[in-house]
Design a protein around this motif. Structure first.
Motif: not given
Length: 432
Positions: A120-146
């Motif tokens: 339920g938290f929002d306004d999340l900043l990932v402080g270090y770069p993500a490059y792994n496809e699985q990691d970025i895909a997880a962010i894409a899924h969360a973004t699509a969910a709002g």
């Protein structure tokens, strides 16, 4: 002229902050109750009674003092919580709810950000770069969910990887550009090795690439002045080194401010309106807040106040978090051997990364054994009559790493244990 004005503001800031720190430090041992409470060995031994050791704890009375000091020092700048230093959903939630200036979280991995979004938290900043496809895909899924999760970038490779995955999942992902804030002097790199982008011209191609993308957009700018925020300058017995570090910090403050202004202006020339400009840390609140372009300061360690943050000359937070280990042997009159306790902090190795005996006052580690995997000898010759089965209260060198060793935090307030909450470990989570 601008540099002289900035210098004057920052020198005055440090003087004011010393006074504020002294005032807050004077509050230790006080709460709303009367007379003033003594946060000594007898107090904590009474609070925790016969609770099985080892255990980690958080003193909510001292946490509240630290919260007030952070708000006072930030002076109306928004404060983003550094989850790396907290590592407990319940504690993050408590601090965010305590004051409206606390907004947003800086996470340390993409998977952690996705997990916090699920909580339920929002306004999340990932402080270090993500490059792994699985990691970025997880962010894409969360973004699509709002969810609002911003990824960190400092290279064309980062941008292109995020863009490719965002396109695949049909989303637009916000990114934050990290700039380097370290300072090079002859024979010394004063800072940490993070972003390769230091100058406007180094950052321009990345900004241009982001601006041209249909699936990535520039949400914010970040620069972490680790050499100011994370380097102690008041170590006992190191007067010369302290003076050198303080001088380097004063010089670095001006470079950091000028670099940040130049980058913000360059980004603005592309018609990009940044949602946030992030800077600072626990050790640089007083100077980062003076930068007009900075909209938020990241703070984490101040809330728990681990022992490394005892070594700053212009502030002092209260030791809110700690752990207790049990005396199980008494091999010599002044030696008490405890079970476990070897919770060593990360980073370059040195005695400052060892957990430190906190209470009873005057207890010390044995220089040859230190804090061990299965036993920790404690030297003590003070007035408290210790015996087998008694606790020794310790403080971790860094903040959130303590929670990697324990599944729960005991919450103490007003002389009693009032709650028990899970850490990330207790929630079955392990991100790094």
């Amino acid at each position: 002229m601008q540099d002289q004005q900035l210098a004057g503001r920052q020198e005055g800031t440090i003087e004011r902050d010393v006074a504020e720190g002294a005032m807050e430090a004077a509050m230790i041992g006080t709460t709303t109750s009367t007379p003033a409470r003594q946060y000594d060995y007898a107090y904590y031994k009474s609070v925790f009674g016969d609770h099985p050791m080892p255990f980690a704890y958080l003193d909510l009375d001292l946490l509240e003092q630290n919260i007030r000091q952070v708000v006072a020092r930030a002076r109306e700048k928004r404060v983003r919580l550094a989850s790396k230093s907290l590592r407990s959903v319940a504690i993050i939630r408590r601090i965010l709810a305590s004051n409206p200036y606390f907004q947003g979280i800086m996470c340390f991995t993409a998977m952690e950000a996705a997990y916090l979004a699920s909580q339920g938290f929002d306004d999340l900043l990932v402080g270090y770069p993500a490059y792994n496809e699985q990691d970025i895909a997880a962010i894409a899924h969360a973004t699509a969910a709002g969810s609002c999760i911003t990824l960190m970038v400092d290279s064309l490779e980062h941008v292109e990887q995020i863009e490719k995955i965002a396109q695949r999942y049909g989303v637009r992902l916000p990114v934050c550009l990290e700039i380097d804030m370290s300072m090079d002097v002859p024979g010394l790199h004063f800072g940490v090795w993070r972003s390769p982008l230091r100058t406007v011209e180094q950052a321009r191609p990345v900004v241009r690439r982001i601006a041209a993308s249909q699936h990535v957009w520039l949400d914010g700018l970040m620069g972490y002045e680790a050499q100011i925020a994370g380097v102690g300058d008041n170590f006992a017995g190191q007067r010369v080194k302290n003076a050198i570090v303080q001088q380097l910090k004063r010089r670095s403050i001006h470079e950091v401010a000028a670099r940040r202004v130049a980058l913000v202006e360059m980004i603005g020339s592309y018609g990009i309106a940044l949602r946030f400009v992030n800077g600072g840390g626990t050790g640089s609140i007083a100077t980062t807040r003076e930068e007009d372009v900075v909209t938020e300061i990241t703070v984490g360690s101040a809330f728990y106040a681990p022992s490394l943050f005892d070594n700053y000359h212009d502030f002092r937070y209260q030791p809110a978090a700690g752990f207790a280990i049990e005396i199980v042997r008494h091999p010599q009159p002044s030696i008490y051997t405890c079970l476990g306790g070897g919770y060593i902090a990360s980073g370059s190795t040195g005695p400052e990364k060892l957990p430190q005996p906190y209470l009873p006052q005057g207890a010390t580690l044995d220089a040859l054994e230190g804090a061990g995997e299965v036993q920790t000898p404690i030297k003590y010759n003070g007035p408290v009559a210790l015996k087998i089965g008694d606790p020794v209260f310790m403080r971790h060198s860094k903040a959130g790493e303590l929670c990697e060793r324990f599944t729960h935090l005991l919450l103490a307030a007003d002389g009693a244990v009032v709650d028990e909450v899970t850490t990330y470990r207790g929630d079955g989570q392990c991100f790094l």
